[in-house]
Write an enzyme that holds these catalytic residues in place. Structure first.
Site, mmCIF file in Angstrom:
data_model
loop_
_atom_site.group_PDB
_atom_site.id
_atom_site.type_symbol
_atom_site.label_atom_id
_atom_site.label_comp_id
_atom_site.label_asym_id
_atom_site.label_seq_id
_atom_site.Cartn_x
_atom_site.Cartn_y
_atom_site.Cartn_z
ATOM 1 N N CYS A 418 0.828 -1.207 0.000
ATOM 2 C CA CYS A 418 0.000 0.000 0.000
ATOM 3 C C CYS A 418 0.866 1.263 0.000
ATOM 4 C CB CYS A 418 -1.028 -0.034 1.121
ATOM 5 S SG CYS A 418 -2.473 0.937 0.668
ATOM 6 N N HIS A 544 -3.693 -4.946 0.164
ATOM 7 C CA HIS A 544 -3.090 -5.496 1.385
ATOM 8 C C HIS A 544 -3.229 -7.020 1.394
ATOM 9 C CE1 HIS A 544 -2.804 -1.709 3.848
ATOM 10 N NE2 HIS A 544 -3.662 -1.306 2.930
ATOM 11 N N GLU A 546 -1.929 -9.039 3.257
ATOM 12 C CA GLU A 546 -1.873 -9.572 4.638
ATOM 13 C C GLU A 546 -3.261 -9.833 5.228
ATOM 14 O OE1 GLU A 546 -1.151 -6.512 3.721
ATOM 15 O OE2 GLU A 546 -1.615 -5.006 5.242
HETATM 16 N N1 GLN Z 1 -1.932 6.775 2.599
HETATM 17 C C1 GLN Z 1 -2.061 5.992 1.405
HETATM 18 C C2 GLN Z 1 -3.412 6.183 0.740
HETATM 19 O O1 GLN Z 1 -4.352 6.571 1.387
HETATM 20 C C3 GLN Z 1 -1.789 4.522 1.683
HETATM 21 C C4 GLN Z 1 -2.740 3.883 2.629
HETATM 22 C C5 GLN Z 1 -2.252 2.578 3.195
HETATM 23 O O2 GLN Z 1 -1.057 2.314 3.237
HETATM 24 N N2 GLN Z 1 -3.160 1.779 3.709
HETATM 25 O O3 GLN Z 1 -3.566 5.937 -0.418
#
Ligand code: GLN
Length: 571
Positions: A418, A544, A546
């Site tokens: 992410c 994600h 995970e």
């Molecule tokens: N801050 C980033 C976004 O909002 C990544 C978010 C995250 O890592 N869950 O796109």
């Protein structure tokens, strides 16, 4: 115990062939057809102190019941007023877990899924905020027909509906409801009142498990049960009589002590169970089974079952987890390293993958705010693989970029998740494409090269809660890429939680210079996965992975990353 019903014939443990190129994906859902005519409800409360592991006890019991062929789900009630934990800082409440239907949930739901392989949804996590919101919306609609709206019965009825909704929607044999907080907290009172009422409606079909703490007083060299007695008294004052007590302890409790607790607390002696500190949380189902927790629950809820739990695969995992000798060193670069619950699903996913591949995981947390050009080599030099963590906001970004540059230049297996993937893109833009000042508009709204940009749909949104791209989305993978090989399929579905996206305008520039977009959303064409194919293993996912890694089915991408790290460890 009566011998009547055979184990559910539809239940089969997963066939895990880890020598095959990939583990199963999507994660097989172990939700079984129901066996029982009526759903049984188990309520798990906690006393004395928080953090005793109600989530682990609930998950362990779910694992045992599931392994006996029952259909089970686990639910968490959180007594805070936030609508969901999505707006909570990880320092407050650890990681925010995401369900496939896009709910930002308590991290205990991650445990439930990892232990059971059964998907949770927004119905599995209810907060006081949501209960009140629903009641107030009904009041505004006039649903209460002029009545005065009160905690009892309106709030408690709404809580009761939230418990029952799961069995109505999901058709489960067992619904295990974990009540957050500690008995005696002002804010958990409506929940206790609601489940007290439910006990009266459900009779034998409801059961209370109370988890408490037995401290060891070093100076006196004594274990003390008084806090447990007080906690049970407090629970009894709310009208709830626990059926089972689970005593969390650092030292083995003598049987006489358990008998004493039983006597003082109106609980049968065999239903006083100890939960000793375990080497691994995944040991707890076995510890509970050794003390017959599952059998006691079946007996007390008048549930017939003649089968023992089938824990073959679970034991195989534990064998591997405990007997691995060779170490694999993985660094996790992030800004919440003081609080490791902030990265719970990632650390668990790594531990699943390492164990199945017969390695002992040495996970080193590296503070991204403190990582600089001058110490990056000493901090990452010994590492076999590096994870660049998800996150929000500017803090710690520069350290992540330093780590990424070093990993790329030294060809260390690197996995950006992410925000970690977004940083991968930013670092590549600045140092390979030569786009000075390239950034995400989240960090620098005025950047000359917005390689990570806000989605069009997000531009008008000002509310923070529940407005990101959340939940499961499909992703098409480029054949031959590392992710396609890892999953063994072209289309996967993984869970998201972010607002910003890879900026399509720069795609060609990246691809021409070695960073390929190898995963794309089939509908929106948003870039979900990047990879530098000329590196050993250099992959970033906007999603994600995970959130979809369980003990019995580690996420294939984590397995693939771990394999690369193991290969690199033999450098
Ligand atoms: N801050 C980033 C976004 O909002 C990544 C978010 C995250 O890592 N869950 O796109």
């Amino acid at each position: 115990m009566k011998t009547v019903k055979p184990a559910n014939p539809n239940y089969q443990t997963s066939i895990i062939d880890f020598l095959s190129p990939h583990t199963q994906f999507p994660i097989p859902n172990f939700k079984l057809p129901t066996q029982l005519k009526e759903t049984k409800y188990i309520f798990v409360t906690g006393g004395v102190v928080s953090s005793l592991g109600k989530g682990i006890i609930s998950s362990s019991l779910a694992r045992l019941l599931l392994s006996r062929g029952f259909s089970v789900t686990v639910q968490k009630f959180d007594p805070y007023i936030n609508i969901d934990p999505g707006t909570l800082n990880p320092y407050e409440h650890g990681e925010c877990y995401v369900t496939s239907d896009g709910h930002e949930a308590d991290l205990d739901l991650g445990h439930y899924e990892r232990f059971t392989n059964i998907k949770t949804s927004r119905a599995n996590n209810v907060t006081t905020g949501r209960i009140y919101r629903d009641v107030i919306e009904k009041e505004r609609r006039g649903d209460y027909l002029g009545k005065t709206v009160q905690i009892v019965p309106h709030i408690t009825d709404e809580i009761k509906r939230s418990v029952k909704r799961l069995s109505e929607e999901g058709d489960y044999d067992f619904v295990i409801t974990e009540i957050g907080g500690t008995v005696g907290d002002i804010e958990s009172t409506p929940y206790l009142e609601a489940v007290r009422q439910l006990k009266w409606e459900l009779g034998k079909n409801a059961l209370f498990i109370h988890l408490t703490y037995v401290p060891y007083i070093k100076a006196a060299k004594e274990l003390k049960t008084k806090p447990t007695q007080h906690s049970v008294k407090m629970l009894q004052q709310t009208g709830i009589q626990p059926d089972v007590l689970v005593l969390r302890t650092e030292k083995e409790l003598p049987p006489s002590m358990c008998r004493k607790v039983a006597l003082f607390c109106n609980v049968s002696p065999e239903a006083v169970i100890q939960s000793l500190d375990a080497k691994s949380i995944y040991e707890v189902p076995l510890m509970m089974h050794d003390q017959k927790l599952d059998e006691i629950v079946l007996e007390k809820t008048a549930t017939e079952c003649d089968s023992e739990p089938d824990l073959k695969d679970w034991n195989l995992f534990l064998d591997k987890l405990h007997n691995a000798e060779k170490v694999v060193n993985i660094a996790l670069v992030g800004k919440y390293v003081e609080l490791q619950d902030a990265y719970k699903s990632i650390s668990e996913s790594l531990s699943h993958a390492a164990a199945w591949l017969d390695r002992k995981l040495n996970l080193v947390y590296i503070h991204s705010e403190k990582l600089t050009e001058s110490d990056v080599a000493s901090k990452l030099g010994e590492m076999d693989g590096v994870i660049i963590a998800p996150g929000f906001g500017k803090r710690g970004i520069e350290g992540k970029l330093v780590a990424l540059k070093w990993c790329r230049e030294h060809d260390v297996p690197t996995f950006g998740i992410c925000l970690g993937m977004q940083c991968m893109v930013i670092e590549y833009a600045r140092n390979v494409l030569g786009l000075k000042g390239a950034n995400s508009v989240e960090m620098d709204p005025g950047t000359p090269y917005p390689v990570i940009d806000l989605m069009e749909e997000q531009k008008e949104i000002s509310n923070k809660g529940g407005t990101m791209r959340l939940g499961a989305y499909d992703c098409d993978l480029t054949p031959g890429s590392i992710p396609a090989e890892a999953y063994g399929k072209k289309r996967v579905s993984e869970r998201h939680r972010h607002r910003y996206e890879f900026n399509e305008k720069f795609r060609k520039d990246f691809e021409d210079n070695g960073l390929k977009c190898v995963g794309v959303n089939p509908e929106t064409k948003l870039v979900e996965v990047v990879e530098a194919p000329d590196k050993r293993w250099f992959v970033g996912t906007q999603y994600h992975p995970e959130y979809q890694s369980t003990v019995l089915n580690p996420n294939p991408l984590f397995v693939s990353f771990m394999k690369a790290a193991i290969a690199y460890s033999e450098r």
